[in-house]
Design a protein around this motif. Structure first.
Motif, PDB file in Angstrom:
ATOM      1  N   SER A  12     -26.523 -31.195 -92.521  1.00 56.89           N
ATOM      2  CA  SER A  12     -27.018 -32.533 -92.866  1.00 56.89           C
ATOM      3  C   SER A  12     -26.878 -32.791 -94.359  1.00 56.89           C
ATOM      4  CB  SER A  12     -28.482 -32.665 -92.450  1.00 56.89           C
ATOM      5  OG  SER A  12     -29.254 -31.701 -93.130  1.00 56.89           O
ATOM      6  N   LYS A  16     -21.148 -36.393 -94.427  1.00 55.38           N
ATOM      7  CA  LYS A  16     -20.289 -36.550 -93.238  1.00 55.38           C
ATOM      8  C   LYS A  16     -20.169 -37.991 -92.757  1.00 55.38           C
ATOM      9  CE  LYS A  16     -22.071 -33.990 -90.066  1.00 55.38           C
ATOM     10  NZ  LYS A  16     -23.288 -33.434 -90.702  1.00 55.38           N
ATOM     11  N   THR A  34     -22.471 -38.552 -83.631  1.00 49.71           N
ATOM     12  CA  THR A  34     -23.227 -37.912 -82.547  1.00 49.71           C
ATOM     13  C   THR A  34     -24.673 -37.612 -82.960  1.00 49.71           C
ATOM     14  OG1 THR A  34     -22.502 -35.688 -83.134  1.00 49.71           O
ATOM     15  CG2 THR A  34     -21.174 -36.885 -81.507  1.00 49.71           C
ATOM     16  N   GLY A  35     -24.913 -37.460 -84.276  1.00 44.79           N
ATOM     17  CA  GLY A  35     -26.279 -37.221 -84.745  1.00 44.79           C
ATOM     18  C   GLY A  35     -27.196 -38.371 -84.326  1.00 44.79           C
ATOM     19  N   ALA A  36     -26.642 -39.585 -84.328  1.00 42.24           N
ATOM     20  CA  ALA A  36     -27.436 -40.761 -83.950  1.00 42.24           C
ATOM     21  C   ALA A  36     -27.903 -40.650 -82.500  1.00 42.24           C
ATOM     22  CB  ALA A  36     -26.613 -42.031 -84.152  1.00 42.24           C
ATOM     23  N   TYR A  38     -28.619 -37.763 -80.903  1.00 45.43           N
ATOM     24  CA  TYR A  38     -29.747 -36.819 -80.886  1.00 45.43           C
ATOM     25  C   TYR A  38     -30.990 -37.475 -81.469  1.00 45.43           C
ATOM     26  CZ  TYR A  38     -26.593 -33.208 -79.421  1.00 45.43           C
ATOM     27  OH  TYR A  38     -25.707 -32.482 -78.686  1.00 45.43           O
ATOM     28  N   ARG A  39     -30.780 -38.308 -82.489  1.00 41.16           N
ATOM     29  CA  ARG A  39     -31.904 -39.026 -83.089  1.00 41.16           C
ATOM     30  C   ARG A  39     -32.544 -39.973 -82.082  1.00 41.16           C
ATOM     31  NH1 ARG A  39     -32.292 -39.252 -88.739  1.00 41.16           N
ATOM     32  NH2 ARG A  39     -30.903 -37.735 -89.708  1.00 41.16           N
ATOM     33  N   SER A  99     -33.746 -32.752 -84.831  1.00 41.09           N
ATOM     34  CA  SER A  99     -33.367 -31.351 -85.005  1.00 41.09           C
ATOM     35  C   SER A  99     -33.997 -30.496 -83.904  1.00 41.09           C
ATOM     36  CB  SER A  99     -33.814 -30.881 -86.391  1.00 41.09           C
ATOM     37  OG  SER A  99     -33.402 -29.569 -86.614  1.00 41.09           O
ATOM     38  N   GLY A 128     -20.587 -34.340 -86.206  1.00 37.18           N
ATOM     39  CA  GLY A 128     -21.764 -33.701 -85.618  1.00 37.18           C
ATOM     40  C   GLY A 128     -21.906 -32.281 -86.113  1.00 37.18           C
ATOM     41  N   ARG A 129     -22.312 -31.384 -85.220  1.00 36.52           N
ATOM     42  CA  ARG A 129     -22.509 -29.980 -85.577  1.00 36.52           C
ATOM     43  C   ARG A 129     -21.628 -29.051 -84.730  1.00 36.52           C
ATOM     44  NH1 ARG A 129     -25.198 -32.961 -88.013  1.00 36.52           N
ATOM     45  NH2 ARG A 129     -27.122 -32.617 -89.212  1.00 36.52           N
ATOM     46  N   ASP A 130     -21.295 -29.513 -83.524  1.00 36.96           N
ATOM     47  CA  ASP A 130     -20.593 -28.645 -82.566  1.00 36.96           C
ATOM     48  C   ASP A 130     -19.366 -29.352 -81.981  1.00 36.96           C
ATOM     49  OD1 ASP A 130     -21.961 -30.625 -81.185  1.00 36.96           O
ATOM     50  OD2 ASP A 130     -22.335 -29.360 -79.439  1.00 36.96           O
ATOM     51  N   ILE A 131     -18.833 -30.315 -82.707  1.00 38.74           N
ATOM     52  CA  ILE A 131     -17.717 -31.090 -82.155  1.00 38.74           C
ATOM     53  C   ILE A 131     -16.465 -30.205 -82.046  1.00 38.74           C
ATOM     54  CG2 ILE A 131     -16.384 -33.247 -82.289  1.00 38.74           C
ATOM     55  CD1 ILE A 131     -19.543 -33.484 -82.012  1.00 38.74           C
ATOM     56  N   ARG A 179     -33.874 -27.689 -91.941  1.00 42.41           N
ATOM     57  CA  ARG A 179     -33.007 -28.204 -90.883  1.00 42.41           C
ATOM     58  C   ARG A 179     -31.741 -27.353 -90.757  1.00 42.41           C
ATOM     59  NH1 ARG A 179     -31.105 -33.814 -89.626  1.00 42.41           N
ATOM     60  NH2 ARG A 179     -31.300 -34.468 -91.779  1.00 42.41           N
ATOM     61  N   ASP A 183     -30.659 -25.624 -87.381  1.00 40.35           N
ATOM     62  CA  ASP A 183     -29.357 -25.973 -86.797  1.00 40.35           C
ATOM     63  C   ASP A 183     -28.438 -24.745 -86.673  1.00 40.35           C
ATOM     64  OD1 ASP A 183     -30.288 -28.568 -86.724  1.00 40.35           O
ATOM     65  OD2 ASP A 183     -29.075 -29.278 -88.411  1.00 40.35           O
TER      66      ASP A 183
HETATM   67  O1   DC Z   1     -26.324 -35.760 -88.470  1.00 39.19           O
HETATM   68  P1   DC Z   1     -27.793 -36.101 -88.282  1.00 39.19           P
HETATM   69  O2   DC Z   1     -28.666 -35.655 -89.425  1.00 39.19           O
HETATM   70  O3   DC Z   1     -28.002 -37.535 -87.947  1.00 39.19           O
HETATM   71  O4   DC Z   1     -28.244 -35.249 -86.997  1.00 39.19           O
HETATM   72  C1   DC Z   1     -29.554 -35.268 -86.508  1.00 39.19           C
HETATM   73  C2   DC Z   1     -29.899 -33.921 -85.862  1.00 39.19           C
HETATM   74  O5   DC Z   1     -29.136 -33.752 -84.665  1.00 39.19           O
HETATM   75  C3   DC Z   1     -29.616 -32.709 -86.733  1.00 39.19           C
HETATM   76  O6   DC Z   1     -30.782 -31.940 -86.896  1.00 39.19           O
HETATM   77  C4   DC Z   1     -28.615 -31.888 -86.002  1.00 39.19           C
HETATM   78  C5   DC Z   1     -28.523 -32.485 -84.635  1.00 39.19           C
HETATM   79  N1   DC Z   1     -27.155 -32.620 -84.180  1.00 39.19           N
HETATM   80  C6   DC Z   1     -26.659 -31.643 -83.355  1.00 39.19           C
HETATM   81  O7   DC Z   1     -27.338 -30.674 -83.056  1.00 39.19           O
HETATM   82  N2   DC Z   1     -25.389 -31.757 -82.861  1.00 39.19           N
HETATM   83  C7   DC Z   1     -24.618 -32.792 -83.196  1.00 39.19           C
HETATM   84  N3   DC Z   1     -23.392 -32.878 -82.700  1.00 39.19           N
HETATM   85  C8   DC Z   1     -25.114 -33.791 -84.067  1.00 39.19           C
HETATM   86  C9   DC Z   1     -26.386 -33.676 -84.547  1.00 39.19           C
END
Ligand code: DC
Length: 227
Positions: A12, A16, A34-36, A38-39, A99, A128-131, A179, A183
């Motif tokens: 975060s 990005k 993609t974070g949006a 999860y939010r 998170s 994102g985190r796992d794309i 975070r 993560d």
């Molecule tokens: O990018 P962001 O801060 O808006 O993401 C919000 C939360 O979602 C962050 O703690 C990590 C999680 N996340 C995730 O686990 N996998 C993703 N592809 C995107 C976000």
């Protein structure tokens, strides 16, 4: 012909979404944040008064949750059961919820197909985190975008201040570090660089330099000319 997918992962506050949004606009690709998603689930869970770590409670309400990304005049809007929650998901409280819920396997499973589906419909740039590791392991372009924790906290701090939120730098830095830890250490789809991802550290780069660097990576990988 298949569509081109650019996967951008990273912690975060690395810039990005700002960078990805600008690059997608330059390329004419759809930007998928993609974070949006999860939010939005974090917001739904908090509104129902469920604890962010209550995996069973969260899994039980998923069937009543619909998350959609729609595009109006090129801008992404997040819909939670039809309600536009684009602004409501950007608070520190919902960052923490996001998170927490993102560590729940049922939540990741819930969003996986929606995200893959978006890559089947057109050229996309997904962050994102796992794309690059889980969602689109065959993406032709993968970038791991990062910056030092201090740089990221400083950026987030300015961003929140500009929005009029009364935050302290130390608290923001603490949140960023916490975070990152959540993560990176979660059991399901932890944040990590894919073996075939290009590492880009933006600590010493301006926004414009970061955008150029990402365009250069995409250009090198696809053989297209963008710069
Ligand atoms: O990018 P962001 O801060 O808006 O993401 C919000 C939360 O979602 C962050 O703690 C990590 C999680 N996340 C995730 O686990 N996998 C993703 N592809 C995107 C976000």
């Amino acid at each position: 012909m298949g569509y081109i997918a650019v996967a951008i992962d990273g912690p975060s506050g690395a810039g990005k979404s700002t960078i990805a949004r600008a690059v997608a606009a330059r390329l004419g690709y759809v930007y998928v944040d993609t974070g949006a998603m999860y939010r939005a689930i974090g917001l739904a869970v908090s509104r129902r008064g469920i604890d962010g770590t209550d995996a069973d409670g969260i899994a039980a309400v998923l069937p009543s949750i619909a998350v959609e990304l729609v595009y109006q005049d090129g801008a992404q809007h997040v819909l939670l059961n039809g309600e536009d929650v684009s602004a409501a998901i950007r608070t520190s409280a919902i960052s923490r919820y996001a998170s927490q819920v993102s560590a729940v396997p049922a939540v990741r499973q819930f969003l996986l197909e929606t995200q893959r589906d978006m890559a089947r419909k057109g050229d996309i740039l997904m962050d994102g985190r796992d794309i690059g590791t889980v969602i689109l392991p065959d993406a032709p372009v993968k970038i791991f975008l990062t910056a030092s924790a201090e740089t990221r906290a400083d950026r987030r701090y300015r961003e929140l201040r500009e929005k009029g939120q009364d935050v302290q730098y130390e608290d923001v830095l603490h949140d960023v570090v916490e975070r990152d830890r959540q993560d990176m250490t979660r059991a399901t789809a932890p944040l990590r660089q894919a073996a075939d991802a290009v590492l880009l550290d933006t600590s010493e780069l301006t926004l414009e330099q970061s955008i150029e660097a990402v365009l250069q990576i995409i250009q090198d990988k696809t053989g297209e000319t963008y710069i």
